[in-house]
Design an enzyme around this catalytic site. Structure first.
Site, PDB file in Angstrom:
ATOM      1  CG  ASP A  10      14.492  44.683  87.187  1.00  0.00           C
ATOM      2  OD1 ASP A  10      14.364  44.181  86.059  1.00  0.00           O
ATOM      3  OD2 ASP A  10      14.543  45.918  87.373  1.00  0.00           O
ATOM      4  CB  SER A  11      18.338  44.651  84.785  1.00  0.00           C
ATOM      5  OG  SER A  11      17.433  45.740  84.677  1.00  0.00           O
ATOM      6  CB  CYS A  73      13.158  41.633  84.881  1.00  0.00           C
ATOM      7  SG  CYS A  73      14.040  42.124  83.407  1.00  0.00           S
ATOM      8  CD  GLU A 151      18.884  50.715  87.533  1.00  0.00           C
ATOM      9  OE1 GLU A 151      19.778  50.671  88.389  1.00  0.00           O
ATOM     10  OE2 GLU A 151      17.818  50.076  87.637  1.00  0.00           O
ATOM     11  CB  CYS A 183      10.254  48.026  80.910  1.00  0.00           C
ATOM     12  SG  CYS A 183      11.796  48.283  81.832  1.00  0.00           S
ATOM     13  CG  HIS A 185      13.818  50.067  85.145  1.00  0.00           C
ATOM     14  ND1 HIS A 185      14.047  48.721  85.004  1.00  0.00           N
ATOM     15  CD2 HIS A 185      14.895  50.565  85.826  1.00  0.00           C
ATOM     16  CE1 HIS A 185      15.226  48.420  85.549  1.00  0.00           C
ATOM     17  NE2 HIS A 185      15.745  49.515  86.056  1.00  0.00           N
TER      18      HIS A 185
HETATM   19  N1  DGL Z   1      13.166  46.199  84.273  1.00  0.00           N
HETATM   20  C1  DGL Z   1      13.429  45.305  83.232  1.00  0.00           C
HETATM   21  C2  DGL Z   1      12.248  44.924  82.402  1.00  0.00           C
HETATM   22  O1  DGL Z   1      11.172  44.829  82.946  1.00  0.00           O
HETATM   23  C3  DGL Z   1      14.766  45.369  82.567  1.00  0.00           C
HETATM   24  C4  DGL Z   1      15.105  46.596  81.841  1.00  0.00           C
HETATM   25  C5  DGL Z   1      16.546  46.564  81.340  1.00  0.00           C
HETATM   26  O2  DGL Z   1      17.430  46.236  82.139  1.00  0.00           O
HETATM   27  O3  DGL Z   1      16.742  46.865  80.158  1.00  0.00           O
HETATM   28  O4  DGL Z   1      12.330  44.687  81.235  1.00  0.00           O
END
Ligand code: DGL
Length: 257
Positions: A10-11, A73, A151, A183, A185
């Site tokens: 993931d990011s 992600c 984050e 997302c 997150h």
């Molecule tokens: N967690 C990620 C997603 O599901 C990436 C969010 C990001 O880095 O903008 O989209």
């Protein structure tokens, strides 16, 4: 082959919501988790940049001998998974906003989708959305700033609640009965979301569906491990150990990818 690890990326720390579901459903597997924190957030980057990062991380996971990769992600899945599948031979599992179950379960005919700009503007999301939401009203909102707050480990802070209230206000003016978390997150915001959303709104998170699909694919390719049960964590930048700890991760190594 079966004893090789599963790569997950993931990011940032968001994909840990998916990894938690994977660990629960597949306790005997070994996992290598990569948080591309040097490039977070993905949501505001171009399709080309996201694809280049997904390719670089996949190459690194291939070098670590991974047998399958979970793109934990939504932004990377909707922008880059077709490219990954076309260029690498191993199986991939991705994650996309779970529009279908929300649409099928809706009684009011209005559903909300919270995702990054990169996901909402992707062709994959727009096609899926069109396929399943005929006759429904879909209110999509970009979760501006939310990834950065998670984050920083601030998912339950006042600033996060304020930001969420603002972002969700167009949905709260309408009778949504489902909110799709698009997302990885955002499941970490569930506690704060529940404070804001009316009780009858179902929060849709598809981490468990991703774990089920991974299970299915491992069985299909005869790749199930029976004696692993480990997870190692990497960040592409210097890790903020206190934040990782708040997500239950004690050890993280920096890696250059
Ligand atoms: N967690 C990620 C997603 O599901 C990436 C969010 C990001 O880095 O903008 O989209």
């Amino acid at each position: 082959m079966r004893s090789k690890p599963i790569g997950v990326f993931d990011s940032g720390v968001g994909g840990l919501s998916v990894l938690n579901a994977l660990k629960e459903m597949l306790p005997d597997e070994g996992f290598i988790y990569v948080a591309d924190q040097a490039y977070t957030p993905y949501g505001e980057k171009s399709k080309e940049t996201i694809t280049a990062r997904a390719v670089a991380i996949t190459n690194w996971l291939v070098a670590q001998d991974c047998k399958l990769i979970v793109v934990a992600c939504n932004t990377a899945t909707t922008n880059a998974i077709a490219h990954l599948r076309a260029h690498f031979s191993m199986p991939f599992v991705g994650i996309e906003p779970a529009i279908k179950p929300a649409a099928l379960g809706s009684h009011t005919g209005v559903i909300g989708v919270l995702a990054t700009a990169g996901t909402l503007t992707s062709t994959l999301f727009q096609t899926t959305s069109q396929d399943y939401t005929q006759g429904l009203e879909v209110i999509s909102q970009v979760g501006y700033g939310l990834v950065a707050l998670v984050e920083k480990g601030k998912e339950a802070s006042e600033a996060t609640e304020k930001q969420l209230r603002e972002i969700l206000s167009p949905m709260l003016e309408k009778p949504i009965d489902h909110l799709v978390l698009g997302c990885t997150h955002y499941p970490f915001l569930t506690h704060t979301l529940k404070k804001i959303l009316p009780k009858h709104v179902t929060i849709v998170d598809c981490s468990t569906a991703v774990a089920k699909q991974t299970h299915r694919l491992l069985d299909l390719h005869n790749l199930r491990n029976s004696s692993g049960g480990t997870a190692t964590y990497y960040s592409t930048t210097s890790p903020k150990f206190d934040v990782w700890k708040s997500f239950g991760v004690e050890q993280v190594s920096q890696v250059e990818i």
